[in-house]
Design a protein around this motif. Structure first.
Motif, PDB file in Angstrom:
ATOM      1  N   ILE A 272       7.073  13.320  10.461  1.00 32.37           N
ATOM      2  CA  ILE A 272       7.102  12.198   9.509  1.00 32.37           C
ATOM      3  C   ILE A 272       7.155  10.872  10.273  1.00 32.37           C
ATOM      4  O   ILE A 272       6.428   9.927   9.966  1.00 32.37           O
ATOM      5  CB  ILE A 272       8.301  12.331   8.547  1.00 32.37           C
ATOM      6  N   THR A 273       8.008  10.818  11.294  1.00 32.50           N
ATOM      7  CA  THR A 273       8.144   9.591  12.085  1.00 32.50           C
ATOM      8  C   THR A 273       6.831   9.247  12.790  1.00 32.50           C
ATOM      9  O   THR A 273       6.406   8.091  12.789  1.00 32.50           O
ATOM     10  CB  THR A 273       9.277   9.756  13.116  1.00 32.50           C
TER      11      THR A 273
ATOM     12  N   ALA B  45      -8.157   8.518  -7.862  1.00 27.88           N
ATOM     13  CA  ALA B  45      -7.679   9.363  -6.760  1.00 27.88           C
ATOM     14  C   ALA B  45      -7.893   8.671  -5.423  1.00 27.88           C
ATOM     15  O   ALA B  45      -8.976   8.156  -5.138  1.00 27.88           O
ATOM     16  CB  ALA B  45      -8.398  10.704  -6.798  1.00 27.88           C
ATOM     17  N   GLY B  46      -6.844   8.611  -4.604  1.00 29.72           N
ATOM     18  CA  GLY B  46      -6.933   8.035  -3.268  1.00 29.72           C
ATOM     19  C   GLY B  46      -7.612   9.002  -2.308  1.00 29.72           C
ATOM     20  O   GLY B  46      -7.860  10.173  -2.642  1.00 29.72           O
ATOM     21  N   GLU B  47      -7.896   8.502  -1.125  1.00 26.81           N
ATOM     22  CA  GLU B  47      -8.535   9.308  -0.091  1.00 26.81           C
ATOM     23  C   GLU B  47      -7.559  10.388   0.410  1.00 26.81           C
ATOM     24  O   GLU B  47      -6.365  10.120   0.581  1.00 26.81           O
ATOM     25  CB  GLU B  47      -8.908   8.360   1.065  1.00 26.81           C
ATOM     26  N   VAL B  48      -8.080  11.602   0.634  1.00 29.05           N
ATOM     27  CA  VAL B  48      -7.255  12.659   1.231  1.00 29.05           C
ATOM     28  C   VAL B  48      -7.818  12.939   2.619  1.00 29.05           C
ATOM     29  O   VAL B  48      -9.007  13.205   2.757  1.00 29.05           O
ATOM     30  CB  VAL B  48      -7.288  13.945   0.366  1.00 29.05           C
ATOM     31  N   ALA B  49      -6.982  12.818   3.642  1.00 23.57           N
ATOM     32  CA  ALA B  49      -7.473  13.010   5.010  1.00 23.57           C
ATOM     33  C   ALA B  49      -6.459  13.791   5.816  1.00 23.57           C
ATOM     34  O   ALA B  49      -5.251  13.606   5.651  1.00 23.57           O
ATOM     35  CB  ALA B  49      -7.701  11.653   5.672  1.00 23.57           C
ATOM     36  N   SER B  50      -6.956  14.678   6.686  1.00 25.44           N
ATOM     37  CA  SER B  50      -6.000  15.437   7.481  1.00 25.44           C
ATOM     38  C   SER B  50      -5.560  14.587   8.681  1.00 25.44           C
ATOM     39  O   SER B  50      -6.269  13.711   9.147  1.00 25.44           O
ATOM     40  CB  SER B  50      -6.601  16.761   7.935  1.00 25.44           C
ATOM     41  N   VAL B  51      -4.338  14.833   9.115  1.00 28.85           N
ATOM     42  CA  VAL B  51      -3.777  14.103  10.238  1.00 28.85           C
ATOM     43  C   VAL B  51      -3.205  15.157  11.184  1.00 28.85           C
ATOM     44  O   VAL B  51      -2.643  16.161  10.726  1.00 28.85           O
ATOM     45  CB  VAL B  51      -2.700  13.095   9.764  1.00 28.85           C
ATOM     46  N   SER B  52      -3.397  14.967  12.486  1.00 30.79           N
ATOM     47  CA  SER B  52      -2.852  15.985  13.382  1.00 30.79           C
ATOM     48  C   SER B  52      -1.366  15.696  13.624  1.00 30.79           C
ATOM     49  O   SER B  52      -0.979  14.538  13.807  1.00 30.79           O
ATOM     50  CB  SER B  52      -3.652  16.035  14.683  1.00 30.79           C
ATOM     51  N   VAL B  53      -0.569  16.731  13.551  1.00 32.91           N
ATOM     52  CA  VAL B  53       0.873  16.571  13.738  1.00 32.91           C
ATOM     53  C   VAL B  53       1.354  17.505  14.833  1.00 32.91           C
ATOM     54  O   VAL B  53       0.804  18.586  15.034  1.00 32.91           O
ATOM     55  CB  VAL B  53       1.663  16.856  12.432  1.00 32.91           C
TER      56      VAL B  53
ATOM     57  N   VAL C 119      -2.577  14.654   5.234  1.00 35.47           N
ATOM     58  CA  VAL C 119      -2.219  16.068   5.161  1.00 35.47           C
ATOM     59  C   VAL C 119      -2.019  16.596   6.576  1.00 35.47           C
ATOM     60  O   VAL C 119      -2.962  16.645   7.364  1.00 35.47           O
ATOM     61  CB  VAL C 119      -3.323  16.882   4.443  1.00 35.47           C
ATOM     62  N   GLY C 120      -0.794  16.967   6.897  1.00 37.17           N
ATOM     63  CA  GLY C 120      -0.476  17.473   8.230  1.00 37.17           C
ATOM     64  C   GLY C 120      -0.239  18.963   8.162  1.00 37.17           C
ATOM     65  O   GLY C 120       0.803  19.406   7.690  1.00 37.17           O
TER      66      GLY C 120
ATOM     67  N   ASP D 108       0.830  -1.210   0.000  1.00 42.24           N
ATOM     68  CA  ASP D 108       0.000   0.000   0.000  1.00 42.24           C
ATOM     69  C   ASP D 108       0.863   1.258   0.000  1.00 42.24           C
ATOM     70  O   ASP D 108       1.817   1.356   0.766  1.00 42.24           O
ATOM     71  CB  ASP D 108      -0.887   0.025   1.254  1.00 42.24           C
ATOM     72  N   LEU D 109       0.465   2.211  -0.847  1.00 40.32           N
ATOM     73  CA  LEU D 109       1.199   3.483  -0.917  1.00 40.32           C
ATOM     74  C   LEU D 109       0.416   4.587  -0.205  1.00 40.32           C
ATOM     75  O   LEU D 109      -0.695   4.929  -0.616  1.00 40.32           O
ATOM     76  CB  LEU D 109       1.423   3.884  -2.383  1.00 40.32           C
ATOM     77  N   HIS D 110       1.016   5.127   0.845  1.00 42.48           N
ATOM     78  CA  HIS D 110       0.468   6.301   1.517  1.00 42.48           C
ATOM     79  C   HIS D 110       1.382   7.481   1.208  1.00 42.48           C
ATOM     80  O   HIS D 110       2.579   7.298   1.032  1.00 42.48           O
ATOM     81  CB  HIS D 110       0.447   6.110   3.033  1.00 42.48           C
ATOM     82  N   ALA D 111       0.796   8.685   1.184  1.00 37.50           N
ATOM     83  CA  ALA D 111       1.620   9.875   0.972  1.00 37.50           C
ATOM     84  C   ALA D 111       1.429  10.817   2.147  1.00 37.50           C
ATOM     85  O   ALA D 111       0.389  10.786   2.805  1.00 37.50           O
ATOM     86  CB  ALA D 111       1.214  10.560  -0.324  1.00 37.50           C
ATOM     87  N   LEU D 112       2.450  11.627   2.412  1.00 32.61           N
ATOM     88  CA  LEU D 112       2.342  12.627   3.480  1.00 32.61           C
ATOM     89  C   LEU D 112       2.727  13.993   2.929  1.00 32.61           C
ATOM     90  O   LEU D 112       3.793  14.161   2.348  1.00 32.61           O
ATOM     91  CB  LEU D 112       3.276  12.250   4.646  1.00 32.61           C
ATOM     92  N   VAL D 113       1.807  14.953   3.110  1.00 34.77           N
ATOM     93  CA  VAL D 113       2.093  16.333   2.716  1.00 34.77           C
ATOM     94  C   VAL D 113       2.077  17.173   3.987  1.00 34.77           C
ATOM     95  O   VAL D 113       1.069  17.219   4.693  1.00 34.77           O
ATOM     96  CB  VAL D 113       1.046  16.875   1.717  1.00 34.77           C
ATOM     97  N   LEU D 114       3.201  17.796   4.300  1.00 38.49           N
ATOM     98  CA  LEU D 114       3.295  18.663   5.473  1.00 38.49           C
ATOM     99  C   LEU D 114       3.375  20.114   5.024  1.00 38.49           C
ATOM    100  O   LEU D 114       3.936  20.417   3.976  1.00 38.49           O
ATOM    101  CB  LEU D 114       4.549  18.334   6.292  1.00 38.49           C
TER     102      LEU D 114
END
Lengths: 315, 249
Positions: free
Chosen positions: A76-77, A161-169, A58-59, A32-38
């Motif tokens: 990222i970690t 298009a994959g799901e776009v979801a915000s993540v708290s960082v 999305v952080g 599975d490919l996940h992406a992270l945009v900060l």
């Protein structure tokens, strides 16, 4: 099964296309490919990479507005651990090189830098000794961090298009702060994205040579302009133009090496180009050994002629 | 201020790189060995910053075989004050380089660790950033200009698409890029003095670090060779080839 997290790079509101090479490399491992945009206000960047990932995280936080290695490595970690990532990837851009070893340390993961091929989920090939040797390296830790040489991986085809979801960082405490960024302003394409590159060597004799002789050729071809280390060191061109082992690695469709001797360090940064043209008055210059087409002659005479001839040929 | 600078013994960048016959590694027999050029720039920067900030000490550290003493002595000949060799034969990956350096830092307590941005042999470019993370310090890689003032390092970095300026609280880790400075040549008196400067020997074991490489090199190969190109007679011939043969126009 492998779970990948690809760290997406962006600058001034635009996606750095080099990041797509990291998706391509991760896809070779499978999983599975996940992406992270900060960052802050990076919704558009997330949308731009959604077709390549199962999920884009999305952080957004004031503490990651500017890309600083220490807070970025923590965020990222945290995200990588939360999704159970086995592999964390980024392009081997200047930013990726700065950031990813720090991520590796924080994750207690082994890292392979600037890989040119994926052998299996723990084995990678990478250029060493300025590309004179290719090493095969195995990462023995459960979690792995990899930076990818963008010119060696073709950007993947866009999927659904994959799901776009915000993540708290939480960037945590940092000993670093951002002061400013002085961008090199140019209307030309970026070196890494250009289809054609015109590169200047010491033979151009000064900034005037670049302006009066190389620029018209580059304009005709909508090309980016690059330079050898000698030219940048002499202050004839910005450092950002340097192509080579310690500068940028490029692989355009067409590369003009003009008045450029072809030192090993330079060749390491451009030998992947599809078609290389060398113009040099010294018939013994090493650049002719890597060129598909060589023309021995005085660049101050040849390049203006060539510019005119190309204009005509393109009609 | 106190500076810790790292130097790595590497093959001369002007030497032709050849694999050993059994492809177990790069041939070093008969090849000139030098201080990694980026590390030399780091040494020069430490010497200049020591002068600018009103004195202090420049300590040079290398991890490697006994042969690496020669590279430490070159840095001492440039003007560094003393050396530390962490003796280790065989391969050591960037993580363990950083672990060893972390222990040296804990012992020496420098204000700034200066390193080259990458070694020109394995081209990994990892150890400095790993070290900064292990220490919880700020980092500034690919430095083009360094200013040490007011308890912080303000560093102009060579970034993608321009120059980025960051500030790090001291202590911090800085890596040198090409245009940070031009290293001096060692003077003859400098070389003579270097022979008498203190050089301590340690081992990873003595520092409490067990080297169990997590990046293992399984093999080497030569890169694919590009086929020889052709010379063309004039501009007309070149444009013809580009248009009709390479279809690149």
């Amino acid at each position: 099964m492998a779970t990948h997290l690809i760290v997406v790079e962006h600058q001034s509101g635009k996606l750095n296309k080099a990041s797509l090479s990291a998706f391509a490399a991760a896809a070779k491992v499978g999983g599975d490919l996940h992406a992270l945009v900060l960052g802050q206000g990076v919704g558009e960047i997330a949308k731009a990479v959604a077709p390549y990932a199962k999920k884009v995280h999305v952080g957004e936080h004031a503490g990651v507005k500017d890309r600083l290695a220490q807070p970025y490595a923590k965020c990222i970690t945290d995200v990588a651990n939360a999704i159970g990532a086995t592999h964390v990837w980024a392009a081997a851009s200047n930013a990726g090189k700065d950031l990813m070893p720090r991520v590796a340390a924080r994750m207690d993961a082994a890292m392979a830098s600037d890989v040119s091929a994926v052998v299996d989920e723990k084995t990678f090939k990478r250029p060493m000794w300025a590309g004179n040797v290719i090493g095969t390296v195995e990462l023995t830790t459960a979690k792995k961090v990899i930076t990818v040489r963008p010119t060696e991986f073709t950007a993947p085809a866009a999927g659904a298009a994959g799901e776009v979801a915000s993540v708290s960082v939480d960037p945590g405490a940092s000993k670093m702060s951002f002061v400013k960024f002085d961008a090199v302003v140019s209307d030309r394409p970026l070196l890494q994205d250009a289809r054609v590159i015109v590169a200047a060597g010491r033979g151009v004799k000064g900034p005037e040579g670049i302006k009066t002789v190389l620029e018209p050729l580059a304009d005709t071809l909508s090309a980016a302009i690059g330079a050898s280390r000698a030219v940048c060191d002499a202050g004839w061109a910005p450092n950002d133009w340097q192509i080579g082992q310690t500068g940028k690695v490029v692989a355009p469709e067409l590369y003009f090496a003009v008045g450029l001797s072809g030192a090993i360090q330079h060749v390491a940064g451009m030998k992947g180009s599809k078609c290389i043209v060398a113009i040099n008055k010294d018939p013994e210059a090493p650049i002719f050994q890597v060129a598909d087409y060589g023309l021995v002659g005085d660049l101050f005479k040849v390049i203006p002629e060539l510019t005119e001839a190309i204009k005509k040929a393109k009609g | 201020m106190k500076f810790l600078v790292t130097v790595k013994r590497v093959t001369d960048y002007e030497a032709k790189v050849k694999l050993k016959a059994d492809k177990s590694g790069v041939e070093t027999a008969g090849v000139n060995m030098i201080v990694n050029p980026f590390d030399e720039i780091a040494v020069e920067e430490a010497l200049r910053q020591k002068d600018k900030t009103g004195g202090g000490e420049v300590v040079v550290c290398s991890i490697g075989s006994a042969d690496a003493t020669a590279q430490i002595r070159s840095a001492l000949a440039m003007g560094a004050d003393r050396g530390i060799l962490v003796k280790h034969d065989g391969a050591i990956d960037p993580f363990h380089v950083a672990r060893v350096l972390q222990k040296v830092v804990e012992k020496e307590k420098p204000d700034v660790v200066l390193m080259g941005k990458q070694a020109i042999d394995d081209d990994s470019g990892q150890a400095a950033q790993i070290l900064a993370e292990l220490l919880g310090w700020g980092q500034a890689t690919s430095a083009n200009t360094v200013t040490l003032e007011g308890g912080k390092a303000t560093v102009v970095r060579e970034a993608d698409g321009g120059l980025e300026t960051v500030a790090c609280e001291l202590p911090c880790v800085i890596t040198a890029d090409l245009r940070l400075n031009e290293p001096r040549y060692a003077s003859l008196p400098g070389i003579m003095k270097a022979k008498k400067k203190p050089l301590d020997e340690l081992t990873p074991d003595a520092l409490g670090v067990k080297v169990e490489n997590r990046v293992v090199v399984k093999g080497f190969e030569e890169p694919a060779q590009k086929k020889a190109g052709q010379k063309v007679a004039d501009v007309a011939a070149l444009v013809d080839k580009l248009k009709n043969e390479a279809k690149a126009l």
